[in-house]
Motif scaffolding. Structure first.
Motif, mmCIF file in Angstrom:
data_model
loop_
_atom_site.group_PDB
_atom_site.id
_atom_site.type_symbol
_atom_site.label_atom_id
_atom_site.label_comp_id
_atom_site.label_asym_id
_atom_site.label_seq_id
_atom_site.Cartn_x
_atom_site.Cartn_y
_atom_site.Cartn_z
ATOM 1 N N LEU A 131 6.875 9.403 -1.338
ATOM 2 C CA LEU A 131 6.315 8.165 -1.893
ATOM 3 C C LEU A 131 7.220 6.978 -1.564
ATOM 4 O O LEU A 131 7.533 6.153 -2.420
ATOM 5 C CB LEU A 131 6.135 8.303 -3.406
ATOM 6 C CG LEU A 131 5.109 9.337 -3.854
ATOM 7 C CD1 LEU A 131 5.155 9.526 -5.368
ATOM 8 C CD2 LEU A 131 3.709 8.919 -3.412
ATOM 9 N N TRP A 145 6.912 5.453 6.375
ATOM 10 C CA TRP A 145 6.364 4.708 5.237
ATOM 11 C C TRP A 145 4.875 4.985 5.029
ATOM 12 O O TRP A 145 4.388 4.986 3.898
ATOM 13 C CB TRP A 145 6.594 3.212 5.415
ATOM 14 C CG TRP A 145 5.864 2.540 6.524
ATOM 15 C CD1 TRP A 145 6.281 2.384 7.812
ATOM 16 C CD2 TRP A 145 4.584 1.906 6.453
ATOM 17 N NE1 TRP A 145 5.344 1.692 8.541
ATOM 18 C CE2 TRP A 145 4.293 1.385 7.733
ATOM 19 C CE3 TRP A 145 3.651 1.719 5.431
ATOM 20 C CZ2 TRP A 145 3.114 0.698 8.017
ATOM 21 C CZ3 TRP A 145 2.472 1.029 5.716
ATOM 22 C CH2 TRP A 145 2.222 0.538 6.995
ATOM 23 N N SER A 148 3.412 7.709 2.565
ATOM 24 C CA SER A 148 3.284 7.418 1.135
ATOM 25 C C SER A 148 1.827 7.369 0.714
ATOM 26 O O SER A 148 1.448 7.894 -0.347
ATOM 27 C CB SER A 148 3.933 6.066 0.808
ATOM 28 O OG SER A 148 5.242 5.994 1.298
ATOM 29 N N SER A 237 4.940 -1.045 -4.852
ATOM 30 C CA SER A 237 4.895 -0.903 -3.400
ATOM 31 C C SER A 237 5.240 -2.218 -2.722
ATOM 32 O O SER A 237 5.136 -3.297 -3.310
ATOM 33 C CB SER A 237 3.514 -0.418 -2.948
ATOM 34 O OG SER A 237 2.519 -1.340 -3.287
#
Length: 422
Positions: A131, A145, A148, A237
């Motif tokens: 994540l 990335w 995630s 995020s």
């Protein structure tokens, strides 16, 4: 965060034959893989050839997320067993993922780990759960990335399956698409900052997944994980609107599958696309080139056309090279960016080199990437998948979903029949 990386995650076992039942999905992953490699190779080796009228990286993201949305919920329904599903996911994703992390760390004396990776325990926690981007932690490999958002989707689909809401794909797609517009207007970045989101999500992920795998309070644990993933997506995020839009695209892929099975219409897909076009409102004002209206709309249209073209070619013989690229696409996704870094560390900056030398070095780098990807697939991915299949078949406690889930056994049976006919 770069828009160049795409999550080339193996969604379901494909067959090497160019005319197999799932060959068109492998072909789509192969096209996406090529786009992602080109997005990273061209700026370093052949900058004059990089297109700016659409984004190769975002194009790859959309194609791969459509594929995942199309096949992942059906894979879970086919298993009818969340334990088997998660064992399959873990052994399909983590062996190569951990191997690449080990490689990057082992060579950090030569090419240092990127500065976006925290030098504390939050990096360990975020990498353990995958994540990364939804807790604003950089991956040791730049492309990690995007994993995630795959993980968020898995967690949410598991929760929806266990509460019997997994067939509302069209409504979910439209809902997330609308939410991405709202989030794009009100949130320009993470509201929750620092290392603690990585620690909290790491602890909940470990405890919740243990419950899901061993059947203790399975539905409650899955719901906690789904809510946690959604909260992190919106609140911590790096680019909240993008994460919500990605979920919309993935559920649109599921809605396409439902339409194909005769269980829904295509209008939610059209509405979702229209809303996703509007989603990056803040980002456009921020000056990101890949979300300018002309680039963004063109990229979305190309991804949609590619997926539609793949569906139209189902059952036909497809180029073996493209299907093969799809089979090794997860390896290609994870290894290509570190390898390109190491290659340019040896050759130096090629951006101002003679064109003939740029072409020669591009061909050599591409051959290296493809060769290492093939080896990684053969010696890391496939053995991991085999272990996952063995453990998934291992005798264990009967998978007894909580009482509200029992009616959905008929739905799982129907999904299996649909796959046999596909």
């Amino acid at each position: 965060m770069s828009a160049a990386a795409a999550p080339i995650v193996p969604s379901d076992p494909g067959r090497p034959g160019s005319g197999g039942r799932l060959a068109w999905l492998d072909a789509l992953r192969g096209v996406g893989a090529t786009a992602v490699v080109a997005e990273h190779l061209l700026p370093w080796f052949l900058p004059g050839l990089r297109p700016y009228w659409f984004s190769l990286g975002v194009y790859g993201i959309l194609v791969f997320f459509l594929v995942s949305g199309y096949i992942i919920p059906t894979s879970l329904e086919r298993h009818g067993d969340v334990r088997a599903f998660w064992i399959s996911r873990i052994f399909r994703l983590y062996p190569l993922y951990l191997a690449v992390i080990g490689l990057v760390l082992a060579l950090a004396w030569w090419v240092p780990v990127r500065g976006e990776v925290p030098r504390d325990g939050s990096a360990v926690a975020a990498h353990a759960t995958m994540l990364l981007d939804v807790v604003s932690v950089g991956g040791v490999a730049d492309t990690m990335w995007t994993l995630s958002y795959e993980m968020v989707f898995y967690l949410m689909v598991t929760a929806l399956f266990l509460v019997g809401a997994h067939r509302r794909s069209g409504a979910l797609a439209v809902g997330f698409a609308g939410a991405s517009v709202v989030v794009g207007l009100v949130a320009s970045g993470a509201a929750l900052r620092g290392g603690w989101p990585a620690y909290v999500t790491g602890a909940l992920f470990a405890a919740g997944l243990a419950c899901v795998l061993w059947g203790r309070a399975r539905t409650a644990a899955a719901c906690v994980l789904g809510v946690m993933a959604l909260a992190a997506l919106v609140l911590s995020s790096r680019v909240p609107w993008l994460g919500v839009a990605v979920l919309a695209v993935m559920f649109a892929g599921t809605a396409i599958r439902r339409w194909e099975e005769g269980a829904g219409g295509l209008w939610p897909v059209a509405v979702t696309a229209a809303l996703v076009v509007l989603a990056p409102l803040w980002a456009i004002e921020g000056g990101w080139w890949w979300v300018r209206a002309d680039v963004w709309i063109t990229t979305i249209a190309l991804a949609a056309a590619t997926f539609a073209g793949g569906m139209a070619l189902r059952g036909r013989r497809l180029p073996r090279a493209v299907v093969w690229l799809g089979l090794v696409s997860y390896s290609l996704y994870l290894v290509h960016h570190p390898l390109l870094k190491y290659f340019t560390e040896v050759t130096g900056d090629l951006r101002r080199a003679e064109p003939a030398y740029q072409v020669a070095m591009s061909a050599l780098a591409l051959a290296l990437v493809l060769g290492v990807s093939a080896l990684a697939y053969r010696y890391v991915e496939r053995p991991g998948q085999a272990w996952g299949r063995r453990l998934g078949r291992r005798p264990d406690r009967p998978d007894r979903p909580d009482r509200p889930d029992r009616p959905d056994r008929r739905a799982a049976s129907g999904a299996r029949a649909g796959l046999r006919q596909g």
